[in-house]
Design an enzyme around this catalytic site. Structure first.
Site, PDB file in Angstrom:
ATOM      1  CB  THR A   1      -0.939  -0.005   1.227  1.00  0.00           C
ATOM      2  OG1 THR A   1      -1.810  -1.129   1.147  1.00  0.00           O
ATOM      3  CG2 THR A   1      -1.763   1.268   1.288  1.00  0.00           C
TER       4      THR A   1
ATOM      5  CB  SER B   1       1.536  -8.088   0.889  1.00  0.00           C
ATOM      6  OG  SER B   1       0.266  -7.747   1.378  1.00  0.00           O
ATOM      7  CB  SER B   2      -3.062 -10.644  -1.023  1.00  0.00           C
ATOM      8  OG  SER B   2      -3.539  -9.661  -0.132  1.00  0.00           O
TER       9      SER B   2
ATOM     10  CB  THR C   1       0.115  -3.968   6.206  1.00  0.00           C
ATOM     11  OG1 THR C   1      -1.128  -3.795   5.519  1.00  0.00           O
ATOM     12  CG2 THR C   1       0.899  -2.666   6.181  1.00  0.00           C
ATOM     13  CG  ASP C   2      -3.493  -7.246   3.586  1.00  0.00           C
ATOM     14  OD1 ASP C   2      -3.748  -6.519   4.566  1.00  0.00           O
ATOM     15  OD2 ASP C   2      -4.132  -7.188   2.517  1.00  0.00           O
TER      16      ASP C   2
END
Length: 564
Positions: free
Chosen positions: A19, A85-86, A116-117
């Site tokens: 993000t 990141s997912s 961040t995920d």
């Protein structure tokens, strides 16, 4: 842990995506390239005047001066392609680890800019991939893109760069919302707030406010004698199974089928789960065919114990306690351990039970002694029949209980263990035996009983310490005499710096400490690092009593106890 020194600290910032660098297109956020160009426009993250004066390349930025005598210069290395990141997997994290390895000698520290995920997963995996770290590796990111007016990205990135550039913290860390966490202790707890991460079972390594507060006692020490080792052979066939009330045994059986090689099982409370015979049988069958199962609590705080019968049943089914590990850390550790070549199933289980990278807090002997649990657990063990379940349970619980009994000086409980036919040379996760514990505590009667049972008098724990050395440090003269009479001796490694230790004791007029070393067979004339011996130090300090003692012991050297 020390402050970083030198006029320039050079860091590598690895931008993987997330993000922090995203841009809005068509009403949705998409990965944004060219993060270095964005950072160059932000005065808090780049001093353009200094960069021009020193002809820094376009991808290299410099922070405004954090102190009058030091600059932090950082290069932004942008991944091709950028990752959401997912979509991150072990493959991408291996790439990050290998990037750090390639540039390891060029930079004093590394910042990994990550979504961040899955950042907690990434931090945990990297902590196991990167062995013998001597430099900081700090992950950070943002909940809001850095170019937005109200963004946490600027402070997070600045904080990560300052921590990596100003302090030597040789760990994989995560910096978010003014806190530096050990990476493998973190979990994401909020999808929107800026305080998105927490470390539920370990305080932050550092907190940033008007001042920077470092919890120095928590920071792991670097292994300066070893080189960085990158473990890229991680096992991908591991999974996460969360138990819930009424979960069918058939569902568990289906989940535990090959090619799965290891599973982290999230259980209730302090490690409990349903005790239905069919469910326990599925878990036992999976463990018996070589599947490794690690038990972690689904609670945010606390640890897996065996205080309750359901927890005992889990242990009896061959499941390994994850203590207070997060599920992210347990999954990463399982992948790492299963990826190590040439290990037996038993060796892998032993590794999982050890604290390898600061990922878990193992129970202390005092924990085992608390609330009268020692007697209760020993009685429970003694009452169990000789079934396979009982034997498995005893294998899990006996080492800790035997050490707890030695700690308490409980001869009756230790004798009960002997009657169970158990070897009292058994070790805990740190290589300690009951003899180590009894020697450290000064329990001469327990030491005598253990020696009578034929335990290994020179067994060393993982720090290379023998029971004799622990008795010396505790000044337990009667224990030292018992150990020496049984043939114990200090190893060359334990005597390596004895001259320095003897001089330190002499300078402090510590007669008991000097006598303990002499009783253990140490040469009191050994010099320290600058060639002085204890007697010279005592004379220079005017410690007449210590001088008299040392001269007396030297005169009695021929009568010094010798190993049989």
């Amino acid at each position: 842990m020390a402050r970083a020194t030198g006029p320039e600290q050079r860091l590598l910032a690895i931008y993987t995506g997330g993000t922090i660098g995203m841009r809005s297109e068509g009403g949705v956020l998409v990965p944004g390239r060219g993060l270095a160009a964005v950072l160059r426009t932000l005065h808090m993250l780049h001093d353009e005047e200094y960069a021009r004066a020193h002809s820094l390349p376009e991808d290299t930025l410099v922070l405004p001066p954090a102190s009058s005598d030091q600059r932090i210069i950082y290069k932004v290395l942008e991944c091709q392609p950028l990752f959401d990141s997912s979509d991150m997997t072990i493959t991408e994290w291996v790439q990050i680890a290998q990037t750090i390895e390639r540039h390891y000698t060029q930079y004093q520290g590394f910042v990994v800019i990550h979504g961040t995920d899955t950042m907690a997963f990434a931090a945990s995996v990297l902590s196991f991939m990167l062995e013998n770290l001597q430099k900081p590796v700090i992950l950070t990111g943002a909940q809001v893109p850095i170019h937005e007016l109200w963004s946490d990205g600027r402070e997070n990135l600045l904080g990560a760069l300052l921590m990596a550039g100003q302090y030597v913290i040789p760990e994989v860390c995560l910096f978010f919302q003014n806190q530096l966490f050990r990476g493998n202790r973190t979990t994401k707890v909020d999808a929107r707030r800026f305080a998105a991460f927490c470390s539920p079972n370990l305080p932050p390594l550092a907190t940033v406010g008007a001042d920077v507060t470092i919890n120095r006692e928590l920071v792991r020490k670097a292994s300066w004698k070893s080189h960085l080792v990158v473990h890229s052979n991680m096992e991908p066939d591991v999974g996460l199974l969360r138990l819930y009330p009424g979960i069918p045994a058939s569902l568990v059986r289906t989940f535990l089928q090959p090619p799965l090689k290891g599973v982290v099982m999230e259980t209730f409370g302090s490690g409990n789960g349903p005790t239905k015979p069919d469910l326990i049988q599925e878990l036992r069958a999976a463990a018996e065919r070589g599947l490794i199962i690690v038990n972690c609590t689904h609670c945010l705080q606390g640890a897996v114990t065996s205080d309750y019968a359901p927890g005992m049943a889990m242990a009896g089914a061959g499941i390994i306690s994850g203590f207070d590990m997060t599920s992210e850390a347990a999954l990463a550790k399982l992948s790492y351990v299963l990826g190590q070549p040439g290990l037996s199933l038993s060796d892998r289980k032993k590794l999982l039970a050890k604290d390898l990278r600061g990922e878990m807090t193992l129970p202390t002997t005092d924990d085992l002694l608390g609330d009268d649990m020692l007697g209760c657990r020993a009685t429970w063990l003694l009452s169990m029949n000789g079934s396979q379940d009982a034997d498995a349970m005893k294998d899990v619980l006996l080492p800790g209980l035997a050490l707890a009994a030695a700690h308490a000086g409980d001869l009756d409980t230790l004798q009960a263990f002997v009657e169970l036919g158990r070897d009292l040379n058994l070790k805990d996760y740190s290589g300690q035996t009951p003899l180590h514990v009894a020697a450290r505590r000064g329990h001469a009667s327990v030491v005598a009983m253990l020696l009578q049972k034929g335990v290994d008098v020179d067994a060393c724990n993982e720090d290379g310490q023998s029971p004799l050395l622990l008795a010396v440090r505790g000044r337990h003269q009667s224990v030292i005499r018992l150990l020496r009479a049984a043939g114990a001796h200090l190893s060359p490694q334990e005597l390596e710096d004895v001259g320095t230790e003897l001089c330190r004791l002499a300078s402090r007029a510590d007669s008991e400490g000097l006598r303990a070393w002499w009783q253990a067979g140490a040469d009191l004339g050994q010099p320290d690092y600058d060639g002085h011996c204890a007697l010279q130090v005592a004379e220079a300090a005017g410690n007449a009593d210590v001088v008299a003692l040392l001269q007396s012991l030297e005169d009695r050297v021929s009568a010094q106890p010798q190993p049989h």
